[in-house]
Design a protein around this motif. Structure first.
Motif, PDB file in Angstrom:
ATOM      1  N   ARG A  74     -90.232 -57.239  45.370  1.00  0.00           N
ATOM      2  CA  ARG A  74     -91.036 -56.167  44.766  1.00  0.00           C
ATOM      3  C   ARG A  74     -92.517 -56.327  45.077  1.00  0.00           C
ATOM      4  NH1 ARG A  74     -87.625 -55.717  39.212  1.00  0.00           N
ATOM      5  NH2 ARG A  74     -85.820 -54.800  40.207  1.00  0.00           N
ATOM      6  N   MET A  75     -92.775 -56.708  46.316  1.00  0.00           N
ATOM      7  CA  MET A  75     -94.151 -56.862  46.771  1.00  0.00           C
ATOM      8  C   MET A  75     -94.474 -55.744  47.751  1.00  0.00           C
ATOM      9  SD  MET A  75     -96.128 -60.042  48.549  1.00  0.00           S
ATOM     10  CE  MET A  75     -95.835 -61.040  47.121  1.00  0.00           C
ATOM     11  N   LYS A  76     -95.555 -55.048  47.471  1.00  0.00           N
ATOM     12  CA  LYS A  76     -96.000 -53.985  48.367  1.00  0.00           C
ATOM     13  C   LYS A  76     -96.581 -54.617  49.631  1.00  0.00           C
ATOM     14  CE  LYS A  76     -97.175 -51.161  44.391  1.00  0.00           C
ATOM     15  NZ  LYS A  76     -96.342 -50.015  44.445  1.00  0.00           N
ATOM     16  N   LEU A  77     -96.424 -53.918  50.754  1.00  0.00           N
ATOM     17  CA  LEU A  77     -96.933 -54.397  52.029  1.00  0.00           C
ATOM     18  C   LEU A  77     -97.656 -53.268  52.730  1.00  0.00           C
ATOM     19  CD1 LEU A  77     -97.113 -56.486  54.364  1.00  0.00           C
ATOM     20  CD2 LEU A  77     -94.915 -55.585  55.161  1.00  0.00           C
ATOM     21  N   VAL A  78     -98.849 -53.584  53.220  1.00  0.00           N
ATOM     22  CA  VAL A  78     -99.605 -52.642  54.042  1.00  0.00           C
ATOM     23  C   VAL A  78     -99.845 -53.316  55.381  1.00  0.00           C
ATOM     24  CG1 VAL A  78    -101.742 -51.339  54.282  1.00  0.00           C
ATOM     25  CG2 VAL A  78    -100.728 -51.634  52.022  1.00  0.00           C
ATOM     26  N   ILE A  79     -99.491 -52.608  56.451  1.00  0.00           N
ATOM     27  CA  ILE A  79     -99.732 -53.107  57.805  1.00  0.00           C
ATOM     28  C   ILE A  79    -100.843 -52.257  58.398  1.00  0.00           C
ATOM     29  CG2 ILE A  79     -98.747 -53.538  60.082  1.00  0.00           C
ATOM     30  CD1 ILE A  79     -96.009 -53.831  58.669  1.00  0.00           C
ATOM     31  N   VAL A  80    -101.910 -52.920  58.829  1.00  0.00           N
ATOM     32  CA  VAL A  80    -103.095 -52.248  59.354  1.00  0.00           C
ATOM     33  C   VAL A  80    -103.096 -52.335  60.874  1.00  0.00           C
ATOM     34  CG1 VAL A  80    -105.622 -52.253  59.393  1.00  0.00           C
ATOM     35  CG2 VAL A  80    -104.409 -52.884  57.287  1.00  0.00           C
ATOM     36  N   GLY A  81    -103.235 -51.194  61.522  1.00  0.00           N
ATOM     37  CA  GLY A  81    -103.293 -51.210  62.979  1.00  0.00           C
ATOM     38  C   GLY A  81    -103.341 -49.811  63.562  1.00  0.00           C
ATOM     39  N   ASP A  82    -103.312 -49.770  64.890  1.00  0.00           N
ATOM     40  CA  ASP A  82    -103.283 -48.500  65.616  1.00  0.00           C
ATOM     41  C   ASP A  82    -101.851 -48.305  66.104  1.00  0.00           C
ATOM     42  OD1 ASP A  82    -103.588 -46.265  67.161  1.00  0.00           O
ATOM     43  OD2 ASP A  82    -104.747 -47.248  68.733  1.00  0.00           O
ATOM     44  N   PHE A  83    -101.120 -47.461  65.434  1.00  0.00           N
ATOM     45  CA  PHE A  83     -99.709 -47.271  65.736  1.00  0.00           C
ATOM     46  C   PHE A  83     -99.466 -46.087  66.664  1.00  0.00           C
ATOM     47  CE2 PHE A  83    -100.295 -49.143  61.527  1.00  0.00           C
ATOM     48  CZ  PHE A  83     -99.760 -50.390  61.794  1.00  0.00           C
ATOM     49  N   THR A  84    -100.531 -45.421  67.090  1.00  0.00           N
ATOM     50  CA  THR A  84    -100.392 -44.279  67.993  1.00  0.00           C
ATOM     51  C   THR A  84     -99.929 -44.705  69.381  1.00  0.00           C
ATOM     52  OG1 THR A  84    -102.723 -44.371  68.638  1.00  0.00           O
ATOM     53  CG2 THR A  84    -102.156 -42.941  66.767  1.00  0.00           C
ATOM     54  N   GLY A 101     -93.732 -43.376  50.756  1.00  0.00           N
ATOM     55  CA  GLY A 101     -93.479 -44.207  49.586  1.00  0.00           C
ATOM     56  C   GLY A 101     -94.638 -45.130  49.289  1.00  0.00           C
ATOM     57  N   THR A 102     -94.373 -46.116  48.446  1.00  0.00           N
ATOM     58  CA  THR A 102     -95.432 -47.045  48.054  1.00  0.00           C
ATOM     59  C   THR A 102     -95.103 -48.500  48.379  1.00  0.00           C
ATOM     60  OG1 THR A 102     -94.483 -47.260  45.835  1.00  0.00           O
ATOM     61  CG2 THR A 102     -96.172 -45.561  46.150  1.00  0.00           C
ATOM     62  N   THR A 103     -93.908 -48.773  48.880  1.00  0.00           N
ATOM     63  CA  THR A 103     -93.532 -50.164  49.129  1.00  0.00           C
ATOM     64  C   THR A 103     -94.121 -50.685  50.422  1.00  0.00           C
ATOM     65  OG1 THR A 103     -91.481 -49.822  47.908  1.00  0.00           O
ATOM     66  CG2 THR A 103     -91.587 -51.761  49.314  1.00  0.00           C
ATOM     67  N   VAL A 104     -93.966 -49.934  51.508  1.00  0.00           N
ATOM     68  CA  VAL A 104     -94.494 -50.334  52.818  1.00  0.00           C
ATOM     69  C   VAL A 104     -95.293 -49.173  53.378  1.00  0.00           C
ATOM     70  CG1 VAL A 104     -93.931 -51.065  55.164  1.00  0.00           C
ATOM     71  CG2 VAL A 104     -92.499 -51.824  53.255  1.00  0.00           C
ATOM     72  N   ASN A 105     -96.544 -49.449  53.745  1.00  0.00           N
ATOM     73  CA  ASN A 105     -97.385 -48.426  54.336  1.00  0.00           C
ATOM     74  C   ASN A 105     -98.035 -48.939  55.606  1.00  0.00           C
ATOM     75  OD1 ASN A 105     -98.054 -47.840  51.030  1.00  0.00           O
ATOM     76  ND2 ASN A 105     -97.212 -46.207  52.278  1.00  0.00           N
ATOM     77  N   PHE A 106     -98.227 -48.028  56.532  1.00  0.00           N
ATOM     78  CA  PHE A 106     -98.894 -48.315  57.801  1.00  0.00           C
ATOM     79  C   PHE A 106    -100.187 -47.509  57.810  1.00  0.00           C
ATOM     80  CE2 PHE A 106     -94.439 -49.097  58.385  1.00  0.00           C
ATOM     81  CZ  PHE A 106     -94.356 -50.157  59.280  1.00  0.00           C
ATOM     82  N   VAL A 107    -101.335 -48.194  57.936  1.00  0.00           N
ATOM     83  CA  VAL A 107    -102.632 -47.531  57.867  1.00  0.00           C
ATOM     84  C   VAL A 107    -103.512 -47.924  59.048  1.00  0.00           C
ATOM     85  CG1 VAL A 107    -102.535 -47.355  55.339  1.00  0.00           C
ATOM     86  CG2 VAL A 107    -103.657 -49.319  56.401  1.00  0.00           C
TER      87      VAL A 107
END
Length: 114
Positions: A74-84, A101-107
């Motif tokens: 139950r840990m949220k994860l954000v992955i930061v990068g250029d996914f284009t 959603g709120t669990t895994v986000n790509f920003v």
């Protein structure tokens, strides 16, 4: 690897900072989430460059194994990068659905992670 601690909106957030790859295998991801969980973190921020490129090839199921562990803890994860730069339609669809959603986000930037 360095873990920077942030306190945002009643969450304790771990920002993983490293000059190299931190997650190469599913075991690396499992060790990381377990370590962060037991230190009391609610959310993790990882940078794309700290994750093996194999993670972004959904056919090998590495991403699924790792992200399932974050979900189990139950840990949220954000992955930061250029996914284009990724051309895979399945990866683009996966990122799109994850970001709903709120669990895994790509920003794109760390500022978007908070």
């Amino acid at each position: 690897m360095e873990i920077k601690t942030h306190h945002i909106n009643n969450l304790t957030v771990a920002e993983i900072v490293s000059p190299g790859v931190v997650i190469t295998t599913a075991e690396d991801g499992i060790d990381l989430v377990g370590n962060l969980y037991y230190q009391g973190f609610d959310k993790a921020i990882l940078y794309e460059e700290n994750i093996t490129p194999a993670f972004f090839d959904l056919k090998n199921r590495l991403a699924g194994e790792i992200l399932q562990k974050f979900s189990n803890y139950r840990m949220k994860l954000v992955i930061v990068g250029d996914f284009t730069k990724y051309e895979s339609k399945s990866l683009k669809d996966f990122i799109f659905e994850s970001n709903k959603g709120t669990t895994v986000n790509f920003v794109k930037s760390v500022n978007d992670a908070f």
